[in-house]
Motif scaffolding. Structure first.
Motif, PDB file in Angstrom:
ATOM      1  N   SER A  63     -16.851   1.124  -5.748  1.00 41.32           N
ATOM      2  CA  SER A  63     -18.010   1.061  -5.794  1.00 41.32           C
ATOM      3  C   SER A  63     -19.187  -0.236  -5.096  1.00 41.32           C
ATOM      4  CB  SER A  63     -18.308   0.088  -7.731  1.00 41.32           C
ATOM      5  OG  SER A  63     -17.902   0.717  -8.378  1.00 41.32           O
ATOM      6  N   LEU A  64     -18.124  -0.719  -4.072  1.00 48.62           N
ATOM      7  CA  LEU A  64     -18.613  -1.519  -3.418  1.00 48.62           C
ATOM      8  C   LEU A  64     -17.747  -1.101  -1.963  1.00 48.62           C
ATOM      9  CD1 LEU A  64     -16.516  -5.154  -4.397  1.00 48.62           C
ATOM     10  CD2 LEU A  64     -19.530  -4.415  -3.815  1.00 48.62           C
ATOM     11  N   GLY A  65     -18.114   0.091  -1.300  1.00 52.76           N
ATOM     12  CA  GLY A  65     -18.049   0.362  -0.203  1.00 52.76           C
ATOM     13  C   GLY A  65     -16.683  -0.207   0.698  1.00 52.76           C
ATOM     14  N   LEU A  66     -15.772  -0.563   0.313  1.00 49.22           N
ATOM     15  CA  LEU A  66     -15.412  -1.665   0.733  1.00 49.22           C
ATOM     16  C   LEU A  66     -13.674  -0.155   0.562  1.00 49.22           C
ATOM     17  CD1 LEU A  66     -14.917  -4.821  -1.258  1.00 49.22           C
ATOM     18  CD2 LEU A  66     -16.159  -4.297   1.404  1.00 49.22           C
ATOM     19  N   LYS A  67     -12.744  -1.251   2.176  1.00 50.42           N
ATOM     20  CA  LYS A  67     -10.957  -0.386   2.857  1.00 50.42           C
ATOM     21  C   LYS A  67     -11.021  -0.957   1.551  1.00 50.42           C
ATOM     22  CE  LYS A  67      -8.124   0.381   6.098  1.00 50.42           C
ATOM     23  NZ  LYS A  67      -7.670  -0.014   7.321  1.00 50.42           N
ATOM     24  N   PHE A  68      -9.940   0.262   0.814  1.00 48.83           N
ATOM     25  CA  PHE A  68      -8.646  -0.374   0.014  1.00 48.83           C
ATOM     26  C   PHE A  68      -7.536   0.086   0.474  1.00 48.83           C
ATOM     27  CE2 PHE A  68      -6.633   1.734  -4.004  1.00 48.83           C
ATOM     28  CZ  PHE A  68      -6.706  -0.021  -4.582  1.00 48.83           C
ATOM     29  N   SER A  69      -6.310  -0.678  -0.080  1.00 52.87           N
ATOM     30  CA  SER A  69      -5.722   0.064  -0.068  1.00 52.87           C
ATOM     31  C   SER A  69      -3.798  -0.882  -0.820  1.00 52.87           C
ATOM     32  CB  SER A  69      -4.433  -0.737   1.677  1.00 52.87           C
ATOM     33  OG  SER A  69      -4.074  -1.522   1.305  1.00 52.87           O
ATOM     34  N   ARG A  70      -3.645   0.098  -1.472  1.00 54.76           N
ATOM     35  CA  ARG A  70      -2.893  -0.179  -2.526  1.00 54.76           C
ATOM     36  C   ARG A  70      -1.190  -0.477  -1.585  1.00 54.76           C
ATOM     37  NH1 ARG A  70       1.082   3.022  -5.857  1.00 54.76           N
ATOM     38  NH2 ARG A  70       1.444   2.328  -7.523  1.00 54.76           N
ATOM     39  N   SER A  71      -0.306  -1.644  -1.743  1.00 54.63           N
ATOM     40  CA  SER A  71       0.819  -1.251  -1.839  1.00 54.63           C
ATOM     41  C   SER A  71       1.914  -1.892  -2.698  1.00 54.63           C
ATOM     42  CB  SER A  71       0.841  -2.613  -0.589  1.00 54.63           C
ATOM     43  OG  SER A  71       2.863  -2.614  -0.936  1.00 54.63           O
ATOM     44  N   GLN A  72       3.084  -0.667  -3.028  1.00 57.33           N
ATOM     45  CA  GLN A  72       3.546  -1.215  -4.274  1.00 57.33           C
ATOM     46  C   GLN A  72       4.990  -1.771  -4.227  1.00 57.33           C
ATOM     47  OE1 GLN A  72       3.409   1.209  -7.873  1.00 57.33           O
ATOM     48  NE2 GLN A  72       4.620  -0.817  -7.824  1.00 57.33           N
ATOM     49  N   PHE A  73       4.831  -3.203  -4.693  1.00 57.05           N
ATOM     50  CA  PHE A  73       5.739  -4.020  -4.520  1.00 57.05           C
ATOM     51  C   PHE A  73       6.737  -3.859  -5.197  1.00 57.05           C
ATOM     52  CE2 PHE A  73       2.820  -6.190  -2.592  1.00 57.05           C
ATOM     53  CZ  PHE A  73       2.834  -7.294  -2.484  1.00 57.05           C
ATOM     54  N   THR A  74       7.895  -3.556  -4.561  1.00 55.14           N
ATOM     55  CA  THR A  74       9.634  -3.149  -4.747  1.00 55.14           C
ATOM     56  C   THR A  74      10.412  -3.907  -4.663  1.00 55.14           C
ATOM     57  OG1 THR A  74      10.053  -1.334  -3.622  1.00 55.14           O
ATOM     58  CG2 THR A  74       9.044  -0.888  -5.675  1.00 55.14           C
ATOM     59  N   ALA A  75      11.633  -4.538  -5.246  1.00 56.34           N
ATOM     60  CA  ALA A  75      12.717  -4.656  -4.334  1.00 56.34           C
ATOM     61  C   ALA A  75      13.037  -5.009  -3.674  1.00 56.34           C
ATOM     62  CB  ALA A  75      14.040  -4.739  -5.621  1.00 56.34           C
ATOM     63  N   ASP A  76      12.805  -3.488  -2.687  1.00 52.42           N
ATOM     64  CA  ASP A  76      12.925  -4.057  -1.197  1.00 52.42           C
ATOM     65  C   ASP A  76      12.395  -3.888  -0.069  1.00 52.42           C
ATOM     66  OD1 ASP A  76      12.222  -1.583  -2.327  1.00 52.42           O
ATOM     67  OD2 ASP A  76      14.181   0.273  -1.577  1.00 52.42           O
ATOM     68  N   LEU A  77      11.471  -3.527  -0.811  1.00 55.42           N
ATOM     69  CA  LEU A  77       9.635  -4.033  -0.115  1.00 55.42           C
ATOM     70  C   LEU A  77      10.240  -5.353   0.354  1.00 55.42           C
ATOM     71  CD1 LEU A  77       7.338  -2.976   0.155  1.00 55.42           C
ATOM     72  CD2 LEU A  77       6.503  -4.965  -0.787  1.00 55.42           C
ATOM     73  N   LEU A  78       9.454  -4.872   2.154  1.00 53.79           N
ATOM     74  CA  LEU A  78       9.620  -6.241   3.504  1.00 53.79           C
ATOM     75  C   LEU A  78       8.644  -6.969   3.425  1.00 53.79           C
ATOM     76  CD1 LEU A  78      12.953  -4.684   5.610  1.00 53.79           C
ATOM     77  CD2 LEU A  78      13.166  -6.233   3.802  1.00 53.79           C
ATOM     78  N   PRO A  79       8.795  -8.159   4.341  1.00 56.73           N
ATOM     79  CA  PRO A  79       7.002  -8.641   5.029  1.00 56.73           C
ATOM     80  C   PRO A  79       7.029  -7.901   6.231  1.00 56.73           C
ATOM     81  CG  PRO A  79       9.077 -10.499   4.155  1.00 56.73           C
ATOM     82  CD  PRO A  79       9.653  -9.604   4.066  1.00 56.73           C
ATOM     83  N   THR A  80       7.786  -7.278   6.665  1.00 51.48           N
ATOM     84  CA  THR A  80       6.743  -6.327   7.592  1.00 51.48           C
ATOM     85  C   THR A  80       5.896  -4.660   6.819  1.00 51.48           C
ATOM     86  OG1 THR A  80       8.695  -4.960   8.034  1.00 51.48           O
ATOM     87  CG2 THR A  80       7.860  -6.669   9.731  1.00 51.48           C
ATOM     88  N   ASP A  81       7.503  -4.574   6.166  1.00 50.21           N
ATOM     89  CA  ASP A  81       6.418  -3.364   5.591  1.00 50.21           C
ATOM     90  C   ASP A  81       4.475  -3.303   5.158  1.00 50.21           C
ATOM     91  OD1 ASP A  81       8.743  -1.981   5.523  1.00 50.21           O
ATOM     92  OD2 ASP A  81       9.109  -2.387   3.337  1.00 50.21           O
ATOM     93  N   LEU A  82       4.495  -4.863   4.578  1.00 47.55           N
ATOM     94  CA  LEU A  82       3.334  -5.111   4.187  1.00 47.55           C
ATOM     95  C   LEU A  82       2.242  -5.606   5.567  1.00 47.55           C
ATOM     96  CD1 LEU A  82       1.604  -5.686   1.367  1.00 47.55           C
ATOM     97  CD2 LEU A  82       2.325  -8.386   1.970  1.00 47.55           C
ATOM     98  N   ILE A  83       2.905  -6.501   5.846  1.00 46.27           N
ATOM     99  CA  ILE A  83       1.352  -7.205   7.344  1.00 46.27           C
ATOM    100  C   ILE A  83       1.660  -6.244   8.276  1.00 46.27           C
ATOM    101  CG2 ILE A  83       1.705  -8.973   8.838  1.00 46.27           C
ATOM    102  CD1 ILE A  83       3.279 -10.553   6.899  1.00 46.27           C
ATOM    103  N   GLY A  84       2.867  -5.505   8.803  1.00 51.33           N
ATOM    104  CA  GLY A  84       2.584  -4.958  10.045  1.00 51.33           C
ATOM    105  C   GLY A  84       3.415  -4.936  10.728  1.00 51.33           C
TER     106      GLY A  84
END
Length: 311
Positions: A63-84
């Motif tokens: 509704s705001l025309g914004l870039k959207f992204s979704r990250s599914q947080f799980t026990a094995d998710l690493l910081p680099t999976d989120l940041i890059g």
């Protein structure tokens, strides 16, 4: 209300109306979500799975025309999976940075308390400074930048409590709850919510949103209003209601949220009603009631409000 501040209201009302066609019967919570965004904060939604938390975040971004992204947080998710992470590319004979999902204007951190503390902490700098530091380099995030995190009840299996420093980064914490009978019938009889989101159009531009966020800063708070706010903050620190009181950052967050609420109510000044309307959503996740209170944090906040005289 001044004419300049009034310009944003038709856009904001259309925004709330449009999201209300997707998240049926939850207009107060949608208003809180929009107020949180206008105040430049981040939103935590705590509820059981399946009540529309992810859908709300997606509908807001569209509704705001914004870039959207979704990250599914799980026990094995690493910081680099989120940041890059930087990956060596032979064709360029150099390391090339591949940005993670945090490089979006609306980031949905889905089930944030299912990831470990290290990954949860990777969001701290992003939420506070709107930037991330990785491999010795600081990278700015898009503007506007809004984190919507969903959290499952902490008594469910596989959840990790969010640290206090992480909770303090969220301007508001709301719950959606189950729909009422009429709203649930509309959901059952209507089209799939994902199809409905696909049919939405943007009712505001990112520039409109940034301008509205600046309008919030121009909403006036009188000395009497600030006295009332400080009385509430002082009550949280008295030891009579909560174990520890609000920090100065939390007090500023309450004022920003109250200004956003006033703007949505077509006023260019903050009234005590604005503070009372947003206080529980803004501070309850930051506070622990004293032993023997017999109430949850939200109910304790409401009881405290009733004990403080209006200016």
């Amino acid at each position: 209300m001044s004419t300049d501040l009034l310009k944003a209201l038709p856009h904001l009302n259309r925004l709330i109306d449009q999201i209300s066609t997707i998240i049926v019967g939850k207009r107060p919570q949608i208003r809180d979500c929009v107020a949180c965004l206008l105040a430049g904060g981040h939103l935590l939604i705590e509820d059981v799975p399946g009540v529309g938390k992810t859908t709300l975040a997606h509908a807001l971004a569209v509704s705001l025309g914004l870039k959207f992204s979704r990250s599914q947080f799980t026990a094995d998710l690493l910081p680099t999976d989120l940041i890059g992470v930087s990956i060596y590319e032979r064709s360029k004979e150099a390391f090339v940075f591949h940005p993670g999902p945090v490089f979006a204007q609306v980031l949905l951190a889905d089930e944030i308390n299912r990831a470990g503390p290290k990954t949860q902490s990777a969001l701290l700098e992003a939420m506070e400074e709107h930037q991330v530091s990785i491999e010795g380099e600081t990278r700015a995030l898009p503007s506007p930048f809004f984190v919507i995190a969903t959290q499952n009840p902490t008594d469910q299996l596989g959840t990790y409590p969010l640290p206090e420093s992480q909770l303090d980064r969220f301007l508001m914490c709301i719950t959606l709850g189950y729909p009422d009978y009429a709203s649930e019938r509309a959901l059952l009889a209507g089209i799939d919510r994902r199809e409905a989101i696909g049919a939405l159009g943007a009712v505001m531009t990112p520039q409109d949103l940034l301008a509205a966020q600046q309008d919030v800063l121009r909403v006036h708070a009188s000395d009497a209003l600030l006295d009332y706010l400080q009385a509430l903050i002082g009550a949280t620190r008295s030891g009579a209601w909560f174990v520890d009181g609000l920090s100065p950052r939390a007090g500023i967050a309450v004022l920003r949220a109250a200004k956003a609420h006033a703007l949505l109510d077509a006023r260019d000044y903050v009234a005590p009603d604005d503070v009372q309307a947003i206080l529980a959503q803004t501070i309850s996740h930051r506070l622990v009631p004293v032993a023997g209170a017999g109430r949850g944090a939200r109910e304790q906040v409401r009881a405290m409000i009733e004990s403080i005289a209006l200016p």
